[in-house]
Write an enzyme that holds these catalytic residues in place. Structure first.
Site, PDB file in Angstrom:
ATOM      1  N   HIS A 157       1.182  12.507  -2.116  1.00 32.75           N
ATOM      2  CA  HIS A 157      -0.046  11.977  -2.697  1.00 32.75           C
ATOM      3  C   HIS A 157      -0.985  11.499  -1.587  1.00 32.75           C
ATOM      4  CE1 HIS A 157       2.968  11.527  -5.938  1.00 32.75           C
ATOM      5  NE2 HIS A 157       1.947  11.742  -6.745  1.00 32.75           N
ATOM      6  N   HIS A 172      -1.490   3.153  -2.320  1.00 30.02           N
ATOM      7  CA  HIS A 172      -2.498   3.339  -3.369  1.00 30.02           C
ATOM      8  C   HIS A 172      -3.158   2.033  -3.815  1.00 30.02           C
ATOM      9  CE1 HIS A 172      -1.426   7.494  -3.750  1.00 30.02           C
ATOM     10  NE2 HIS A 172      -0.206   7.248  -4.196  1.00 30.02           N
ATOM     11  N   ASP A 204       8.058  12.365  -1.130  1.00 30.05           N
ATOM     12  CA  ASP A 204       7.915  13.070  -2.403  1.00 30.05           C
ATOM     13  C   ASP A 204       7.359  14.475  -2.221  1.00 30.05           C
ATOM     14  OD1 ASP A 204       5.487  12.064  -1.599  1.00 30.05           O
ATOM     15  OD2 ASP A 204       5.024  11.045  -3.477  1.00 30.05           O
ATOM     16  N   ASP A 251       2.833  11.525   2.829  1.00 27.23           N
ATOM     17  CA  ASP A 251       3.224  11.490   1.416  1.00 27.23           C
ATOM     18  C   ASP A 251       2.578  12.660   0.684  1.00 27.23           C
ATOM     19  OD1 ASP A 251       3.029  10.443  -1.496  1.00 27.23           O
ATOM     20  OD2 ASP A 251       4.125   8.820  -0.537  1.00 27.23           O
TER      21      ASP A 251
END
Length: 414
Positions: free
Chosen positions: A173, A135, A260, A171
C-alpha cells in the site's frame, strides 16, 4: 552491537479484533522465530520510549489525540457515527478497542527509541517491527493505523538537526500518511514502491505525485501492477530508488518494510516471495551503508499472512539489520513450527494459513536491470506483457521526478 532491536510485549496490545487482518500474533511469532534461529543471540532488545501528547502533536492534532484516548477508555461523549466521520474511529478498518491510545503510543515509542539509538551514535541501525503505521493522518485513523510513528520519528530527527532524511516505503500500500505530512518539506524525500493506486486502497501514489513548491522532486512513487513478481519488482526498485537516494544524499534512511507484497497476502495482489522481499531489505541496508554511513531505521507495517509469511519475512528483516543474513533454505525448526500451528487457532481463518517449514519460498530473485526504453526481449519466465507493464511504471516515475534532480530519465546510467 551495531544494531538496536526494539521490543516490548506491550506491542501485542495493539489488537483491533479477532476478525481484523492485523493480528499482533504476527509480531510474537516473528520474535519467537528469530530467537529460535539464533538471530537474536546476544541481543538485548531495547524498550520503547515513553510518549506524551507533546510528541504526538508534532504530527497529530490534539483533538484527534483526545478522541483516541476517550474512545479507548470508554469516555467518549460523541456518538459512534460522528467519531467515525470526524476521526476515522469505529470504522471496519479501525474499530475501537480498549486502551487504543496507549497501544498506539507504544508503537510510536518503539520507533522513537530506534531513532534515538541511531542518532546517539550508539548503533548504526535499529529495527522496530511493531512500527510502520504509515496511513495515520494528522486528524484521523486510517488503514489500521492510529498514530503515524514514522512521521513522528522523522519530525524528531529533523528537530535534532538532520536536513536530508529519506523515507523508503516498500509496503504494497502507498505510504500516504507520511507523504502527505512531508509533501511541502524539501528536507524529507518520501519514496514508495507499491501496488498501482488504480487497483488498491488508498488510491494514491501516482508517479505524477512529486512534491509541492520548494519540495518538488521530494516525492517519488513507483506504482506496479497486480501480479508483479520478484524479478520485475526488483527491476523497478533498482531502476528508481538507488538513483533517487544518490541524488538526494540522505544523512539517514527510515525504511517502512511492510510485507503485504507477498503472493499469499490476503489483502493485496502483488506476487513477491519472502526471497524477493528479503533482497529488497538487503538492498536498503546496502544503500544506507553507501550513502548514510550505515544509518538505517527499519519499521514494520502491513502483512496479513499472519502465520505463513510475516514471521519469516520480518525474521529476515531483523537478521538483515543485524548482518546475520539467513539462508532461504534454512528450516524454521520443528518447535517453532509446532507452536505456529497451535497459534492458528487464535487467528481468524482468513489470515491463518498454515506455516511454511522453510525460510524462503524458492523465489527467483535474479532480476535483469533496467537498460532504458529499448523494448528488450524479456528473460525466460517473464512474459512480454508483464515486462512492458513494469517498464512503463519505471519510465513514468523516472520521467516525472528525475528531471527535477538534473537526471536523464531515459538514461539507465542516471
Amino acid at each position: 552491537m551495531q544494531t538496536a532491536v526494539i521490543w516490548s510485549d506491550e506491542f501485542l496490545d495493539y489488537k483491533w479484533a479477532f476478525t481484523h487482518p492485523m493480528s499482533p500474533i504476527r509480531l510474537a511469532l516473528t520474535m519467537d522465530l528469530a530467537r529460535g534461529l539464533g538471530v537474536l543471540d546476544g541481543v538485548d532488545p531495547l524498550p520503547p520510549l515513553p510518549v506524551d501528547d507533546d510528541i504526538l502533536r508534532t504530527v497529530h492534532t490534539q483533538g484527534y489525540i483526545d478522541a483516541v484516548r476517550a474512545v479507548g477508555s470508554g469516555t467518549a461523549s460523541l456518538s459512534g457515527p460522528i467519531l467515525e466521520r470526524l476521526f476515522g474511529l469505529g470504522s471496519e478498518d479501525n474499530p475501537v478497542f480498549d486502551r487504543m491510545h496507549e497501544a498506539g503510543s507504544m508503537l510510536v515509542g518503539g520507533t522513537l527509541a530506534a531513532a534515538q539509538a541511531v542518532h546517539s551514535g550508539a548503533v548504526q541501525r535499529a529495527v522496530n517491527i511493531g512500527g510502520g503505521m504509515h496511513h495515520a493522518m494528522p486528524g484521523h485513523a486510517a488503514g489500521f493505523c492510529i498514530y503515524n510513528d514514522a512521521s513522528i520519528a522523522i519530525e524528531w530527527l529533523l528537530a535534532q538537526g538532520y536536513d536530508r532524511i529519506a523515507y523508503v516505503d516498500i509496503d504494497a500500500h502507498h505510504g500516504d500518511g507520511v507523504q502527505v505530512h512531508f509533501e511541502h518539506d524539501p528536507r524529507v524525500m518520501t519514496i514508495s514502491v507499491h501496488q498501482h493506486p488504480a487497483t488498491l486502497w488508498p488510491g494514491t501514489g501516482w508517479a505524477t505525485e512529486v512534491g509541492a513548491d520548494a519540495a518538488a522532486g521530494s516525492m517519488v512513487n513507483v506504482a506496479l501492477m497486480p501480479g508483479t513478481q520478484d524479478r520485475l519488482w526488483l527491476r523497478a526498485f533498482h531502476a528508481t530508488v538507488p538513483s533517487m537516494i544518490a541524488a538526494f544524499k540522505p544523512q539517514i534512511i527510515l525504511a517502512q518494510v511492510g510485507v503485504d507484497s507477498h503472493r499469499a497476502d490476503p489483502l493485496t495482489d502483488l506476487a513477491l516471495t519472502v526471497d524477493g522481499q528479503t533482497m529488497a531489505m538487503r538492498a536498503l541496508r546496502d544503500l544506507a551503508d553507501k550513502y548514510c554511513e550505515g544509518r538505517l531505521i527499519a519499521v514494520g507495517g502491513g502483512g496479513y499472512g499472519v502465520i505463513n509469511v510475516v514471521p519469516r519475512a520480518w525474521t529476515h528483516l531483523i537478521a538483515t539489520v543485524l548482518d546475520r543474513d539467513v539462508d532461504f533454505t534454512t528450516p524454521v525448526g520443528a518447535e517453532w513450527l509446532e507452536g505456529a500451528v497451535e497459534m492458528t487457532e487464535h487467528v481468524h481463518p482468513d489470515y491463518a494459513r498454515p506455516p511454511v517449514a522453510m525460510m524462503g519460498d524458492n523465489g527467483d530473485v535474479d532480476y535483469v536491470p533496467w537498460d532504458g526504453d529499448a523494448g528488450a526481449a524479456p528473460p525466460d519466465g517473464i512474459t512480454e506483457a508483464a515486462q512492458q507493464q513494469t517498464d512503463r511504471a519505471i519510465l513514468a516515475t523516472r520521467r516525472a521526478v528525475f528531471p527535477l534532480h538534473g537526471l536523464d530519465p531515459e538514461d539507465p546510467r542516471d
